[in-house]
Write an enzyme that holds these catalytic residues in place. Sequence first.
Site, PDB file in Angstrom:
ATOM      1  N   THR A   1      33.914  24.494  52.491  1.00 10.29           N
ATOM      2  CA  THR A   1      34.749  24.032  53.610  1.00 10.29           C
ATOM      3  C   THR A   1      36.228  24.213  53.288  1.00 10.29           C
ATOM      4  OG1 THR A   1      33.065  22.371  54.086  1.00 10.29           O
ATOM      5  CG2 THR A   1      35.195  22.070  55.146  1.00 10.29           C
TER       6      THR A   1
ATOM      7  N   GLU B   1      41.169  15.459  51.772  1.00 10.37           N
ATOM      8  CA  GLU B   1      39.721  15.551  51.997  1.00 10.37           C
ATOM      9  C   GLU B   1      39.032  14.287  51.494  1.00 10.37           C
ATOM     10  OE1 GLU B   1      37.218  16.465  53.336  1.00 10.37           O
ATOM     11  OE2 GLU B   1      36.703  18.561  53.153  1.00 10.37           O
TER      12      GLU B   1
ATOM     13  N   ASP C   1      32.605  19.287  47.564  1.00  5.50           N
ATOM     14  CA  ASP C   1      31.264  19.460  47.017  1.00  5.50           C
ATOM     15  C   ASP C   1      31.095  20.932  46.599  1.00  5.50           C
ATOM     16  OD1 ASP C   1      28.590  19.055  46.393  1.00  5.50           O
ATOM     17  OD2 ASP C   1      27.913  18.968  48.455  1.00  5.50           O
TER      18      ASP C   1
ATOM     19  N   ASP D   1      30.157   9.358  55.518  1.00  8.68           N
ATOM     20  CA  ASP D   1      29.002   8.961  56.328  1.00  8.68           C
ATOM     21  C   ASP D   1      27.685   9.515  55.811  1.00  8.68           C
ATOM     22  OD1 ASP D   1      29.622  11.705  57.055  1.00  8.68           O
ATOM     23  OD2 ASP D   1      28.164  11.455  58.667  1.00  8.68           O
TER      24      ASP D   1
ATOM     25  N   LYS E   1      33.456  16.247  43.424  1.00  6.57           N
ATOM     26  CA  LYS E   1      32.057  16.190  42.962  1.00  6.57           C
ATOM     27  C   LYS E   1      31.644  17.564  42.441  1.00  6.57           C
ATOM     28  CE  LYS E   1      28.550  15.825  45.916  1.00  6.57           C
ATOM     29  NZ  LYS E   1      27.664  15.243  46.960  1.00  6.57           N
TER      30      LYS E   1
ATOM     31  N   GLY F   1      32.729  23.372  47.889  1.00  6.78           N
ATOM     32  CA  GLY F   1      34.045  24.003  48.006  1.00  6.78           C
ATOM     33  C   GLY F   1      34.119  24.981  49.175  1.00  6.78           C
TER      34      GLY F   1
HETATM   35  P1  5GP Z   1      31.665  21.316  50.762  1.00  7.19           P
HETATM   36  O1  5GP Z   1      30.277  21.515  50.248  1.00  7.19           O
HETATM   37  O2  5GP Z   1      32.032  22.369  51.791  1.00  7.19           O
HETATM   38  O3  5GP Z   1      32.689  21.239  49.647  1.00  7.19           O
HETATM   39  O4  5GP Z   1      31.674  19.894  51.464  1.00  7.19           O
HETATM   40  C1  5GP Z   1      31.723  19.804  52.850  1.00  7.19           C
HETATM   41  C2  5GP Z   1      31.643  18.408  53.378  1.00  7.19           C
HETATM   42  O5  5GP Z   1      30.328  17.927  53.173  1.00  7.19           O
HETATM   43  C3  5GP Z   1      32.551  17.358  52.777  1.00  7.19           C
HETATM   44  O6  5GP Z   1      33.866  17.403  53.242  1.00  7.19           O
HETATM   45  C4  5GP Z   1      31.820  16.110  53.266  1.00  7.19           C
HETATM   46  O7  5GP Z   1      32.189  15.865  54.607  1.00  7.19           O
HETATM   47  C5  5GP Z   1      30.355  16.548  53.151  1.00  7.19           C
HETATM   48  N1  5GP Z   1      29.798  16.046  51.875  1.00  7.19           N
HETATM   49  C6  5GP Z   1      29.617  16.686  50.711  1.00  7.19           C
HETATM   50  N2  5GP Z   1      29.109  15.865  49.765  1.00  7.19           N
HETATM   51  C7  5GP Z   1      28.991  14.650  50.363  1.00  7.19           C
HETATM   52  C8  5GP Z   1      28.548  13.357  49.905  1.00  7.19           C
HETATM   53  O8  5GP Z   1      28.172  13.123  48.748  1.00  7.19           O
HETATM   54  N3  5GP Z   1      28.565  12.356  50.831  1.00  7.19           N
HETATM   55  C9  5GP Z   1      28.986  12.539  52.122  1.00  7.19           C
HETATM   56  N4  5GP Z   1      28.958  11.495  52.933  1.00  7.19           N
HETATM   57  N5  5GP Z   1      29.423  13.736  52.578  1.00  7.19           N
HETATM   58  C10 5GP Z   1      29.421  14.773  51.699  1.00  7.19           C
HETATM   59 MG    MG Z   2      35.215  16.269  54.554  1.00  6.09          MG
HETATM   60 MG    MG Z   3      29.631  14.087  57.010  1.00  8.44          MG
END
Ligand code: 5GP
Ligand code: MG
Ligand code: MG
Length: 171
Positions: A103, A95, A99, A155, A127, A101
């Site tokens: 996904t 990955e 963030d 991105d 993070k 978690g």
């Molecule tokens: P989740 O919140 O499900 O763990 O994170 C999902 C997705 O959100 C990550 O895989 C990433 O693609 C996007 N994401 C989360 N935090 C950031 C960040 O600080 N910068 C960017 N560019 N994408 C993020």
């Molecule tokens: Mg990602």
């Molecule tokens: Mg993105």
Amino acid sequence: MPEFIPLISRQTIQNRVREIGKQISRDYQGKDLILTGILKGAFMFMADLTRQIDMDHDIDFIGASSYEGTHSTGQIVFTKQPDLEYRNRDILLVEDIVDTGNTLTKIMEFIQLLNPNSVAVCTLIDKHERRKKAIPVKYACFSLEKGFIVGYGLDYDEKYRNKPEIYDLKL
Ligand code: 5GP
Ligand code: MG
Ligand code: MG
């Protein structure tokens, strides 16, 4: 104007990816490893990481994006399914950033249905501030408390993935 605050240099990324690649090579010796990158954010990290793993392994990608409906349900949509057979194999999900978690929780549930021998997570950035689901992160190159990170595959609105360094973006 957006402000790019430099966080992690090319050299620091390269050194850390080399270390993690060595660790993976040690830990997976004799196993049937598939490195599965999660598109699109992990593409650059994958390209560097696979070259630092000093044992035979397969490469696959899955595509996942958060469902953008009227309610924020935490649902994800698979935009690309795995190509390979996962049964009885050792899957390392790669990955860009963990963030909340949400996904990875969904992706890991899906991968488990394919009856692999093992599933583990390797992330470029772990993070912490907004974590909602406990994720068993086996390998993290970098650990951050918070920020919105771009560059090295990550991105903002599909831009800045090409930057070779990692930045905190202030909008
Ligand atoms: P989740 O919140 O499900 O763990 O994170 C999902 C997705 O959100 C990550 O895989 C990433 O693609 C996007 N994401 C989360 N935090 C950031 C960040 O600080 N910068 C960017 N560019 N994408 C993020
Ligand atoms: Mg990602
Ligand atoms: Mg993105």
